[in-house]
Design an enzyme around this catalytic site. Structure first.
Site, PDB file in Angstrom:
ATOM      1  N   ASN A 117       0.834  -1.197   0.000  1.00  0.00           N
ATOM      2  CA  ASN A 117       0.000   0.000   0.000  1.00  0.00           C
ATOM      3  C   ASN A 117       0.872   1.251   0.000  1.00  0.00           C
ATOM      4  O   ASN A 117       1.965   1.269   0.565  1.00  0.00           O
ATOM      5  CB  ASN A 117      -0.969   0.002   1.193  1.00  0.00           C
ATOM      6  CG  ASN A 117      -0.415   0.740   2.398  1.00  0.00           C
ATOM      7  OD1 ASN A 117      -0.459   1.973   2.467  1.00  0.00           O
ATOM      8  ND2 ASN A 117       0.131  -0.011   3.353  1.00  0.00           N
ATOM      9  N   PHE A 121      -1.598   8.009   4.588  1.00  0.00           N
ATOM     10  CA  PHE A 121      -2.371   8.590   5.701  1.00  0.00           C
ATOM     11  C   PHE A 121      -3.664   9.252   5.219  1.00  0.00           C
ATOM     12  O   PHE A 121      -4.016  10.360   5.617  1.00  0.00           O
ATOM     13  CB  PHE A 121      -1.532   9.619   6.470  1.00  0.00           C
ATOM     14  CG  PHE A 121      -0.449   9.061   7.336  1.00  0.00           C
ATOM     15  CD1 PHE A 121      -0.319   7.701   7.567  1.00  0.00           C
ATOM     16  CD2 PHE A 121       0.456   9.914   7.948  1.00  0.00           C
ATOM     17  CE1 PHE A 121       0.687   7.191   8.376  1.00  0.00           C
ATOM     18  CE2 PHE A 121       1.478   9.423   8.772  1.00  0.00           C
ATOM     19  CZ  PHE A 121       1.595   8.059   8.978  1.00  0.00           C
ATOM     20  N   ASN A 145      -3.806   5.935  16.827  1.00  0.00           N
ATOM     21  CA  ASN A 145      -2.543   6.073  16.123  1.00  0.00           C
ATOM     22  C   ASN A 145      -2.504   7.451  15.467  1.00  0.00           C
ATOM     23  O   ASN A 145      -3.386   7.805  14.686  1.00  0.00           O
ATOM     24  CB  ASN A 145      -2.445   4.956  15.068  1.00  0.00           C
ATOM     25  CG  ASN A 145      -1.117   4.902  14.373  1.00  0.00           C
ATOM     26  OD1 ASN A 145      -0.722   5.826  13.677  1.00  0.00           O
ATOM     27  ND2 ASN A 145      -0.428   3.785  14.514  1.00  0.00           N
ATOM     28  N   SER A 179       5.712   5.043   8.707  1.00  0.00           N
ATOM     29  CA  SER A 179       5.095   4.804   7.406  1.00  0.00           C
ATOM     30  C   SER A 179       6.062   5.242   6.317  1.00  0.00           C
ATOM     31  O   SER A 179       6.649   6.327   6.386  1.00  0.00           O
ATOM     32  CB  SER A 179       3.795   5.595   7.274  1.00  0.00           C
ATOM     33  OG  SER A 179       3.336   5.551   5.926  1.00  0.00           O
ATOM     34  N   ASN A 181       5.136   6.076   3.386  1.00  0.00           N
ATOM     35  CA  ASN A 181       4.331   6.737   2.366  1.00  0.00           C
ATOM     36  C   ASN A 181       4.141   8.233   2.577  1.00  0.00           C
ATOM     37  O   ASN A 181       3.416   8.877   1.820  1.00  0.00           O
ATOM     38  CB  ASN A 181       2.960   6.048   2.264  1.00  0.00           C
ATOM     39  CG  ASN A 181       3.097   4.587   1.889  1.00  0.00           C
ATOM     40  OD1 ASN A 181       3.901   4.243   1.026  1.00  0.00           O
ATOM     41  ND2 ASN A 181       2.337   3.728   2.548  1.00  0.00           N
ATOM     42  N   THR A 182       4.761   8.796   3.612  1.00  0.00           N
ATOM     43  CA  THR A 182       4.799  10.245   3.821  1.00  0.00           C
ATOM     44  C   THR A 182       6.249  10.675   3.744  1.00  0.00           C
ATOM     45  O   THR A 182       7.042  10.316   4.616  1.00  0.00           O
ATOM     46  CB  THR A 182       4.202  10.628   5.184  1.00  0.00           C
ATOM     47  OG1 THR A 182       2.821  10.240   5.223  1.00  0.00           O
ATOM     48  CG2 THR A 182       4.298  12.139   5.416  1.00  0.00           C
ATOM     49  N   LYS A 217       5.571   3.550  17.051  1.00  0.00           N
ATOM     50  CA  LYS A 217       5.577   2.495  16.032  1.00  0.00           C
ATOM     51  C   LYS A 217       6.760   2.697  15.106  1.00  0.00           C
ATOM     52  O   LYS A 217       6.888   3.744  14.474  1.00  0.00           O
ATOM     53  CB  LYS A 217       4.268   2.510  15.247  1.00  0.00           C
ATOM     54  CG  LYS A 217       4.121   1.321  14.290  1.00  0.00           C
ATOM     55  CD  LYS A 217       2.702   1.206  13.777  1.00  0.00           C
ATOM     56  CE  LYS A 217       2.512  -0.062  12.963  1.00  0.00           C
ATOM     57  NZ  LYS A 217       1.104  -0.264  12.553  1.00  0.00           N
ATOM     58  N   ASN A 246       6.039  -1.584  11.504  1.00  0.00           N
ATOM     59  CA  ASN A 246       5.238  -1.109  10.381  1.00  0.00           C
ATOM     60  C   ASN A 246       5.560  -1.936   9.136  1.00  0.00           C
ATOM     61  O   ASN A 246       6.224  -2.965   9.211  1.00  0.00           O
ATOM     62  CB  ASN A 246       5.523   0.387  10.158  1.00  0.00           C
ATOM     63  CG  ASN A 246       4.305   1.143   9.659  1.00  0.00           C
ATOM     64  OD1 ASN A 246       3.571   0.662   8.801  1.00  0.00           O
ATOM     65  ND2 ASN A 246       4.088   2.333  10.191  1.00  0.00           N
ATOM     66  N   GLY A 268       1.613  -8.127   5.452  1.00  0.00           N
ATOM     67  CA  GLY A 268       1.112  -9.478   5.287  1.00  0.00           C
ATOM     68  C   GLY A 268       2.182 -10.518   5.572  1.00  0.00           C
ATOM     69  O   GLY A 268       3.263 -10.224   6.095  1.00  0.00           O
ATOM     70  N   SER A 319      -3.404  -7.336   7.618  1.00  0.00           N
ATOM     71  CA  SER A 319      -3.349  -7.719   6.208  1.00  0.00           C
ATOM     72  C   SER A 319      -3.801  -9.149   5.942  1.00  0.00           C
ATOM     73  O   SER A 319      -4.399  -9.433   4.903  1.00  0.00           O
ATOM     74  CB  SER A 319      -1.944  -7.505   5.658  1.00  0.00           C
ATOM     75  OG  SER A 319      -1.598  -6.138   5.657  1.00  0.00           O
TER      76      SER A 319
END
Length: 366
Positions: A117, A121, A145, A179, A181-182, A217, A246, A268, A319
């Site tokens: 993914n 956020f 979170n 994460s 993704n940021t 985290k 994560n 996953g 997942s």
């Protein structure tokens, strides 16, 4: 009989799971949220007594939690408790609403029970979630979170805002700095930046009339030196716990499979061995009694047991439910309870730390 009990039979569960897998991943996720909202999910059985545990001063009927990322906007924490989770972590929540990254941004890797993914956020912001959390019942235990907006010029201020917003309603707060993704977010795991962030977060909590535990985290992609630095700050600061881990940016476990090259975080089953090794390595650094949540790749009772053996006090998953459905929760709980009894233990806590060195040194794997 509740409406959800009509969907309890294995035939109906298989049908529902097949329908979800025919949808794109985000549509299937939204359909599952709606099903939970409207009671269209089976009710879990009461948890066996040997699964009851205490974590961060919180009494849990069982140690299995829903990880952050599923109930991003605090819409279904109540129904998730009825399905069978012992606790639920909502979010990640940012001060301002944001759409996240462009779709498509969630990709299944079915052959490996993996998911990539790059959501970024996506959430409705503090205010919307706070309204849903206000006045909630004591059960279930709910962690919140918190994260930072992508366009923010001051990530630390965003985390401070999260502490102030949710301290009145959260059973614990999870500071998500891992994460992928940021852009720039994982830089907060560097020792100096991490220390400054944690100092600001704990200072903000100290100003609140209600002061929930604070956990951090972290990513599974940290090296030995980075883990050493995080452990130093954590032990010196008064942080209450750690969540390990994560998603990963590594693709070693899924190389050559469809969607493996998509940008984002891999979660996953393919994440399990890496995340569990990092869990054990952090347990070695933090000592036998420091509170740890083990998350990343749990997909069976056996894998849940391994997380405890590697050092987890409680565990989370998400997942694997994409492939196994919510009924997987009951299967894991039953298998875990059976294993506790088979080993002659009275409580799930007796499993914790029983194979830390083996996992930390790479002698274990699933």
């Amino acid at each position: 009989m509740g409406l959800g009990d009509l969907f309890r039979g294995p035939g109906m569960q298989r049908f529902a799971q097949d329908m979800l897998m025919r949808m794109d991943a985000e549509t299937a996720h939204r359909a599952t949220i709606n099903a939970l909202k409207f009671g269209l999910a089976p009710s879990g059985a009461p948890s066996p007594a040997n699964l009851a545990t205490r974590f961060l001063g919180l009494n849990l009927a069982n140690p299995l939690g829903m990880a952050a990322g599923f109930d991003k906007n605090a819409e279904v924490f109540g129904p998730l408790s009825k399905v069978g989770f012992g606790f639920v972590e909502v979010g990640t929540l940012t001060p301002r609403p944001q759409h996240g990254n462009p779709a498509p941004r969630v990709f299944r890797i079915p052959e490996a029970m993996g998911v990539v993914n790059r959501l970024g956020f996506n959430n409705e912001g503090h205010e919307a979630a706070l309204e849903r959390l206000k006045g909630r019942a004591a059960a279930p235990v709910v962690g919140v979170n918190i994260g930072a907006n992508k366009a923010s010029t001051d990530f630390v201020a965003d985390y401070v805002a999260g502490v102030k917003a949710f301290s009145p309603v959260a059973d614990y707060l999870a500071v998500n700095i891992s994460s992928p993704n940021t852009p720039g977010l994982r830089d907060l795991q560097a020792e100096h930046a991490f220390g400054s962030l944690i100092g600001a977060v704990l200072e903000a909590r100290a100003t609140q009339s209600r002061q929930p535990p604070i956990l951090v985290k972290i990513a599974p992609d940290l090296d030995e030196t980075q883990m050493d630095a995080i452990a130093r700050v954590v032990l010196a600061s008064g942080v209450d716990g750690l969540i390990v881990s994560n998603t990963t940016i590594s693709r070693d476990a899924v190389a050559g499979l469809a969607n493996a090259k998509e940008a984002g975080g891999l979660s996953g089953k393919p994440l399990f061995n890496l995340a569990t090794r990092r869990l054990a390595q952090m347990r070695q650094r933090l000592g036998p009694d420091f509170p740890l949540i083990g998350v990343g790749g749990i997909h069976s009772a056996q894998s849940a047991i391994a997380k405890f053996e590697a050092g987890a006090n409680v565990v989370q998953l998400y997942s694997a439910l994409v492939y196994g459905g919510l009924e997987m929760i009951e299967d894991i709980k039953a298998g875990l309870s059976h294993e506790i009894a088979a080993r002659g233990h009275a409580h799930v806590a007796d499993l914790t730390n029983s194979a830390v060195a083996d996992w930390a040194e790479g002698r274990q794997g699933i």
